[in-house]
Design a protein around this motif. Sequence first.
Motif, PDB file in Angstrom:
ATOM      1  N   ALA A 135     -35.972  54.392 -62.094  1.00  0.00           N
ATOM      2  CA  ALA A 135     -34.602  54.480 -62.612  1.00  0.00           C
ATOM      3  C   ALA A 135     -34.119  55.930 -62.514  1.00  0.00           C
ATOM      4  N   TYR A 136     -32.902  56.114 -62.037  1.00  0.00           N
ATOM      5  CA  TYR A 136     -32.406  57.478 -61.837  1.00  0.00           C
ATOM      6  C   TYR A 136     -30.999  57.626 -62.404  1.00  0.00           C
ATOM      7  N   ASN A 137     -30.654  58.864 -62.691  1.00  0.00           N
ATOM      8  CA  ASN A 137     -29.367  59.163 -63.308  1.00  0.00           C
ATOM      9  C   ASN A 137     -28.236  59.183 -62.291  1.00  0.00           C
ATOM     10  N   PRO A 138     -27.052  58.704 -62.674  1.00  0.00           N
ATOM     11  CA  PRO A 138     -25.879  58.887 -61.813  1.00  0.00           C
ATOM     12  C   PRO A 138     -25.467  60.353 -61.775  1.00  0.00           C
ATOM     13  N   SER A 139     -24.727  60.724 -60.763  1.00  0.00           N
ATOM     14  CA  SER A 139     -24.364  62.131 -60.558  1.00  0.00           C
ATOM     15  C   SER A 139     -23.525  62.720 -61.683  1.00  0.00           C
ATOM     16  N   CYS A 140     -22.779  61.854 -62.378  1.00  0.00           N
ATOM     17  CA  CYS A 140     -21.928  62.369 -63.453  1.00  0.00           C
ATOM     18  C   CYS A 140     -22.736  62.947 -64.603  1.00  0.00           C
ATOM     19  N   VAL A 141     -24.040  62.657 -64.679  1.00  0.00           N
ATOM     20  CA  VAL A 141     -24.898  63.281 -65.684  1.00  0.00           C
ATOM     21  C   VAL A 141     -24.967  64.787 -65.455  1.00  0.00           C
ATOM     22  N   TYR A 142     -24.937  65.188 -64.188  1.00  0.00           N
ATOM     23  CA  TYR A 142     -25.157  66.577 -63.828  1.00  0.00           C
ATOM     24  C   TYR A 142     -23.860  67.352 -63.623  1.00  0.00           C
ATOM     25  N   ASP A 143     -22.837  66.667 -63.159  1.00  0.00           N
ATOM     26  CA  ASP A 143     -21.583  67.350 -62.827  1.00  0.00           C
ATOM     27  C   ASP A 143     -20.430  66.434 -63.207  1.00  0.00           C
ATOM     28  N   TYR A 144     -19.610  66.862 -64.154  1.00  0.00           N
ATOM     29  CA  TYR A 144     -18.518  66.029 -64.686  1.00  0.00           C
ATOM     30  C   TYR A 144     -17.454  65.706 -63.646  1.00  0.00           C
ATOM     31  N   ARG A 145     -17.454  66.397 -62.507  1.00  0.00           N
ATOM     32  CA  ARG A 145     -16.455  66.109 -61.473  1.00  0.00           C
ATOM     33  C   ARG A 145     -16.729  64.784 -60.775  1.00  0.00           C
ATOM     34  N   TRP A 146     -17.949  64.283 -60.880  1.00  0.00           N
ATOM     35  CA  TRP A 146     -18.270  62.990 -60.297  1.00  0.00           C
ATOM     36  C   TRP A 146     -17.904  61.883 -61.284  1.00  0.00           C
ATOM     37  N   VAL A 147     -17.537  60.734 -60.738  1.00  0.00           N
ATOM     38  CA  VAL A 147     -17.199  59.570 -61.559  1.00  0.00           C
ATOM     39  C   VAL A 147     -18.151  58.444 -61.180  1.00  0.00           C
ATOM     40  N   CYS A 148     -18.739  57.798 -62.174  1.00  0.00           N
ATOM     41  CA  CYS A 148     -19.749  56.790 -61.853  1.00  0.00           C
ATOM     42  C   CYS A 148     -19.570  55.542 -62.709  1.00  0.00           C
ATOM     43  N   PRO A 149     -19.759  54.365 -62.113  1.00  0.00           N
ATOM     44  CA  PRO A 149     -19.711  53.131 -62.893  1.00  0.00           C
ATOM     45  C   PRO A 149     -20.892  53.065 -63.858  1.00  0.00           C
ATOM     46  N   LEU A 150     -20.632  52.586 -65.050  1.00  0.00           N
ATOM     47  CA  LEU A 150     -21.652  52.512 -66.076  1.00  0.00           C
ATOM     48  C   LEU A 150     -22.168  51.074 -66.182  1.00  0.00           C
ATOM     49  N   ALA A 151     -23.297  50.917 -66.836  1.00  0.00           N
ATOM     50  CA  ALA A 151     -23.892  49.590 -66.962  1.00  0.00           C
ATOM     51  C   ALA A 151     -22.998  48.682 -67.785  1.00  0.00           C
ATOM     52  N   PRO A 152     -22.553  47.533 -67.226  1.00  0.00           N
ATOM     53  CA  PRO A 152     -21.745  46.599 -68.008  1.00  0.00           C
ATOM     54  C   PRO A 152     -22.597  45.924 -69.082  1.00  0.00           C
ATOM     55  N   ALA A 153     -21.961  45.153 -69.938  1.00  0.00           N
ATOM     56  CA  ALA A 153     -22.651  44.568 -71.091  1.00  0.00           C
ATOM     57  C   ALA A 153     -23.883  43.770 -70.699  1.00  0.00           C
ATOM     58  N   ALA A 154     -23.812  43.022 -69.589  1.00  0.00           N
ATOM     59  CA  ALA A 154     -24.932  42.182 -69.168  1.00  0.00           C
ATOM     60  C   ALA A 154     -26.149  42.995 -68.734  1.00  0.00           C
ATOM     61  N   ASN A 155     -25.975  44.292 -68.532  1.00  0.00           N
ATOM     62  CA  ASN A 155     -27.073  45.138 -68.068  1.00  0.00           C
ATOM     63  C   ASN A 155     -27.542  46.111 -69.144  1.00  0.00           C
ATOM     64  N   ARG A 156     -27.298  45.752 -70.395  1.00  0.00           N
ATOM     65  CA  ARG A 156     -27.755  46.562 -71.520  1.00  0.00           C
ATOM     66  C   ARG A 156     -28.815  45.790 -72.291  1.00  0.00           C
ATOM     67  N   ILE A 157     -29.990  46.375 -72.389  1.00  0.00           N
ATOM     68  CA  ILE A 157     -31.097  45.730 -73.079  1.00  0.00           C
ATOM     69  C   ILE A 157     -31.531  46.589 -74.265  1.00  0.00           C
ATOM     70  N   GLU A 158     -32.027  45.945 -75.292  1.00  0.00           N
ATOM     71  CA  GLU A 158     -32.452  46.665 -76.491  1.00  0.00           C
ATOM     72  C   GLU A 158     -33.827  47.293 -76.337  1.00  0.00           C
ATOM     73  N   ALA A 159     -34.669  46.719 -75.518  1.00  0.00           N
ATOM     74  CA  ALA A 159     -36.029  47.234 -75.344  1.00  0.00           C
ATOM     75  C   ALA A 159     -35.991  48.667 -74.808  1.00  0.00           C
ATOM     76  N   ARG A 160     -36.911  49.476 -75.276  1.00  0.00           N
ATOM     77  CA  ARG A 160     -36.976  50.877 -74.867  1.00  0.00           C
ATOM     78  C   ARG A 160     -37.780  51.006 -73.580  1.00  0.00           C
ATOM     79  N   ALA A 161     -37.229  51.731 -72.605  1.00  0.00           N
ATOM     80  CA  ALA A 161     -37.902  51.950 -71.319  1.00  0.00           C
ATOM     81  C   ALA A 161     -37.720  53.410 -70.917  1.00  0.00           C
ATOM     82  N   ALA A 162     -38.405  54.290 -71.629  1.00  0.00           N
ATOM     83  CA  ALA A 162     -38.263  55.729 -71.383  1.00  0.00           C
ATOM     84  C   ALA A 162     -39.174  56.172 -70.244  1.00  0.00           C
ATOM     85  N   VAL A 163     -38.984  55.536 -69.082  1.00  0.00           N
ATOM     86  CA  VAL A 163     -39.696  55.894 -67.862  1.00  0.00           C
ATOM     87  C   VAL A 163     -38.643  56.252 -66.817  1.00  0.00           C
TER      88      VAL A 163
END
Length: 209
Positions: free
Chosen positions: A171-199
């Motif tokens: 799993a990798y970060n979208p570019s907007c994490v690093y530079d606010y000039r980039w715009v990135c689609p975020l995970a919609p509701a169906a792609n949000r899980i409660e389980a923790r996956a800090a990998v």
Amino acid sequence: MDDIDEAPDLPSKNALETASWRREVHALYAAVRAEQDPATAHALWVDTRSRLFLEHPASPRRQGQSLRHAPYDPAFRFVVPIEPAEQEPWEFRSATDGVVPFRGAGRVTLSGLGTLDVWWLDSYGGGLFLPVRDGSAGQETYGAGRYLLDTVKGTDLGREGDRWVVDLNFAYNPSCVYDYRWVCPLAPAANRIEARAAVGELLPEGYDS
């Protein structure tokens, strides 16, 4: 980075640098798919991404930033079919490209974590897109989620027969994490899980929200 992000306006030199970046990413994922051992493939992925982030002229990196990755954990690697599912289409609105449409391509079930919808980029280029926001978001990982697959940009971990490799260690970060000039689609509701996956890719060193 190497994802479905919409870039700021690019002069020709930067456009060529971005093309070079994407070729590097395609080559990296080809090498990842060719490696038989997932942990070895992950080490290659971490080393190459970290080098590109620090050295490549198209990197979205800002001063003082560097990537951080969790150690490989085989419990977060899945080889699963993309199953049919009822999915409403959704749209990402970009200031540069207008409306970017997505339609459902199916769903994957990750044992112990939950289900994630797989999307088709329903515009020029096409491609499968699999974002995720897990229970580590906003703490160890980016609050709006990360990307697992984006085949139009080459981030494809491969298949075994008709089953797809879905490995949260990649799993990798979208570019907007690093530079606010980039715009990135975020995970919609169906792609949000409660389980923790800090990998996978964590919040970077030098991150400033």
